[in-house]
Design an enzyme around this catalytic site. Structure first.
Site: not given
Length: 639
Positions: A322, A326, A330, A344, A443
């Site tokens: 997907l 970093g 996923v 993940k 992030d």
């Protein structure tokens, strides 16, 4: 002054002078951040990165990428010209920017191992299992004196196991099963003082096994032509290393499974009996600020088996990817009960305390429950893997809806963009002000904000960086984030705070309004700023607000609301972290409270800053012209 010209040229192109941009490293070696007439520069102390033999760590890693025959779509952020590889995917560094972990598992590589990796003296983990790598293990890998885990299982490696691996005095796990190694096991391995696990199953090894290796707590020599097993003094595998036949393994699993089943059945009967007699079921709940009449049960995390997630994702197939960030890739998955999930696979996550510490951090993340935060379903751990399981968001990310939609899919309309902006702000406010310890995202960007079935914003990837305790320092282990979204003080000092998230949020607001990326080099063709922030500031000064808005909206928006969102974005992206609003203030401003006063104050500060910058620029240009004039005088004199 000759050294100054490239710096000014870089700024005029809209770039922060920082590591990771080709050619800039040489410039920053001479300049410090305070010498530059603009904000956002990084100190040269973060840029000059060399291994002990004088090579840049990025060179060694890029040589590995090349030797593995990585396709253009693999490790695309591994930039040959980048000084610091610590922001690359699947690479982890310590606070001093030393590469300490490289994990390239299950990527389909078919090349060979590069000997240049031996220059990474601080490397602690090298994981390359489940590929199709050929050739031999380079002797230079014996120079990796900090290595604790070397995992090359399930490849097509040949030749002998190099005796130089006996130099790895920190090595704890050597995993080489399911390859094509031949020859004898090096005697040097028996002298490794910290070796715990040695997996050499299913190779073509021959000869005598050093007796000392049978004293390891975890070993497996099955599937070779080695002297062990029936008729010899030792088993071919430890009890934790697996039996030598599938039949024995199945029998053991069956017996253990039966006993566990009986035990669980007894516990269940006892639990139901007690519940019936007491008349209630005890539950532990945590209140969720901002939620009305809603409580979330704590302790509902599921621990998944590796095999369960492997099946759900079709063995982590590339077709199920997907996205990649970093922290790792996923994957879309479907569980046995047809529940769609997003898995993940953390590629560079290191818990100093091992599995127990990882579980503690996962539990802390799970307590952060809010309608605008991505809920954690469960997790999975193995000696070399860390995985997190989330619900699948069918509308994917905000970045996808802004820039990557397929033909026929609807564009994210303006009312939806307003809801995304406010929902994301509320989620970040919860992380900063209602979690203990508070969580710094580090992030924040459109790609990390997902959309549920109602197109409501759901912030993902939080808690995977560092859980910052208010009683401790906020110095991070490494700079995390995406270029263009990273606050200047975080880039230059490595220190993150809530205000670094506010900066990233401000850039995300610009993405929402413009539909553009935070960094876009195509704007250079139009002699414009590469950074979206500089591009928008320029248009704002020129009062060209309509030119800022995403053309895909086809003018279906409220210009006053656009102006309000742009003002909030510029307040959030001020160069000084102390001047940025807290996320709770951002929420209030988006709801129409207190924005006018903050904006008037910002305009005054911005005008003063621009005047100072222009003054320094004129001074610089005057000095340069003086040098040119002096050269002209010298050339024309003395005839």
């Amino acid at each position: 002054m000759a050294r100054q010209q490239p710096v000014v040229a870089a700024r005029s192109a809209g770039l922060w002078v920082c590591e990771g941009i080709a050619g800039i490293g040489e410039i920053v070696d001479t300049w410090s951040a305070r010498d530059l007439p603009f904000s956002g520069a990084v100190s040269h102390t973060n840029v000059t990165l060399l291994t002990s033999n004088g090579r840049r760590p990025g060179d060694a890693l890029y040589a590995l990428r090349t030797s593995l025959n990585a396709s253009p779509g693999q490790l695309g952020d591994w930039n040959q010209n980048q000084v610091n590889p610590c922001t690359w995917s699947r690479v982890s560094c310590d606070p001093h920017n030393n590469v300490i972990s490289v994990s390239l598992t299950s990527m389909g590589f078919s090349g060979v191992l590069s000997p240049k990796v031996g220059a990474l003296k601080m490397l602690g983990t090298l994981s390359l299992q489940d590929n199709r790598i050929t050739g031999e293990i380079p002797q230079e890998y014996g120079n990796l004196t900090s290595l604790t885990i070397l995992n090359l299982e399930n490849n097509m490696l040949t030749g002998e196991i190099p005796s130089s691996l006996g130099n790895l005095n920190q090595l704890q796990y050597l995993l080489l099963s399911r390859n094509n190694f031949t020859g004898a096991i090096p005697m040097s391995l028996s002298a490794l003082p910290k070796l715990i696990g040695l997996q050499l199953a299913t190779n073509g090894l021959t000869g005598q096994i050093p007796d000392h290796l049978f004293q390891l707590s975890d070993f497996n020599f099955t599937g070779n032509q080695l002297n062990c097993g029936i008729g010899f003094a030792h088993r071919c595998a430890s009890r934790s290393g697996g039996a030598s036949s599938k039949q024995n393994t199945g029998m053991i699993v069956g017996i253990v499974g039966g006993l566990l089943g009986l035990l669980l059945l007894g516990c269940l009967v006892l639990f139901l009996w007690k519940g019936r007699h007491r008349g209630y079921k005890r539950e532990v709940f945590v209140d969720v600020p901002g939620e009305v009449d809603r409580r979330i049960a704590f302790g509902q995390l599921k621990r998944f088996a590796w095999r369960e997630l492997q099946l759900a994702t079709d063995n982590f197939s590339e077709k199920n990817v997907l996205g990649q960030g970093g922290f790792g890739k996923v994957y879309k998955g479907v569980l046995g009960d047809n529940t769609k999930v997003a898995v993940k696979r953390l590629t560079d996550y290191e818990s100093p305390g091992g599995d127990a510490a990882f579980q503690r951090e996962v539990e802390m993340i799970s307590v952060a429950v809010h309608r605008n935060l991505l809920r954690l379903i469960g997790f999975c751990t193995t000696p070399t893997e860390r995985l997190l399981v989330y619900p699948f968001m069918q509308n994917l990310s905000v970045a996808y809806r802004l820039r990557e939609i397929k033909p026929g899919e609807p564009v994210l309309d303006w009312p939806s963009r307003k809801r995304v902006a406010l929902g994301t702000a509320r989620g970040l406010e919860y992380l900063h002000e209602h979690c203990n310890p508070k969580i710094i995202h580090r992030d924040v960007k459109a790609a990390n904000v997902l959309l549920d079935e109602d197109f409501e914003a759901v912030v993902g990837d939080f808690g995977l960086a560092k859980l910052v305790d208010v009683r401790k320092t906020n110095v991070t282990t490494q700079v995390r984030g995406t270029m263009g979204h990273i606050a200047p003080e975080y880039l230059s000092t490595g220190k993150s705070s809530e205000r670094t998230d506010v900066f990233g949020y401000g850039i995300m607001l610009l993405e929402i309004v413009t539909g553009q990326r935070a960094i876009d080099f195509s704007r250079l063709e139009e002699e414009d700023d590469v950074l979206l922030l500089d591009h928008v500031k320029k248009l704002e000064r020129e009062k060209r607000l309509d030119a800022i808005v995403d053309r895909n909206l086809h003018r279906n928006y409220n210009i006053q609301e656009v102006e309000m969102m742009m003002q909030v974005a510029l307040l959030c992206t001020q160069s000084s972290p102390e001047d940025r609003p807290a996320m709770s203030e951002v929420v209030r401003m988006l709801e129409g409270e207190g924005l006018a006063e903050r904006w008037e104050e910002w305009q005054h500060v911005e005008v003063t800053r621009r005047q100072e910058y222009d003054r320094l620029q004129r001074r610089f240009d005057w000095g340069e012209d003086s040098i040119h004039n002096q050269d002209a005088i010298e050339l024309s004199g003395g005839r």
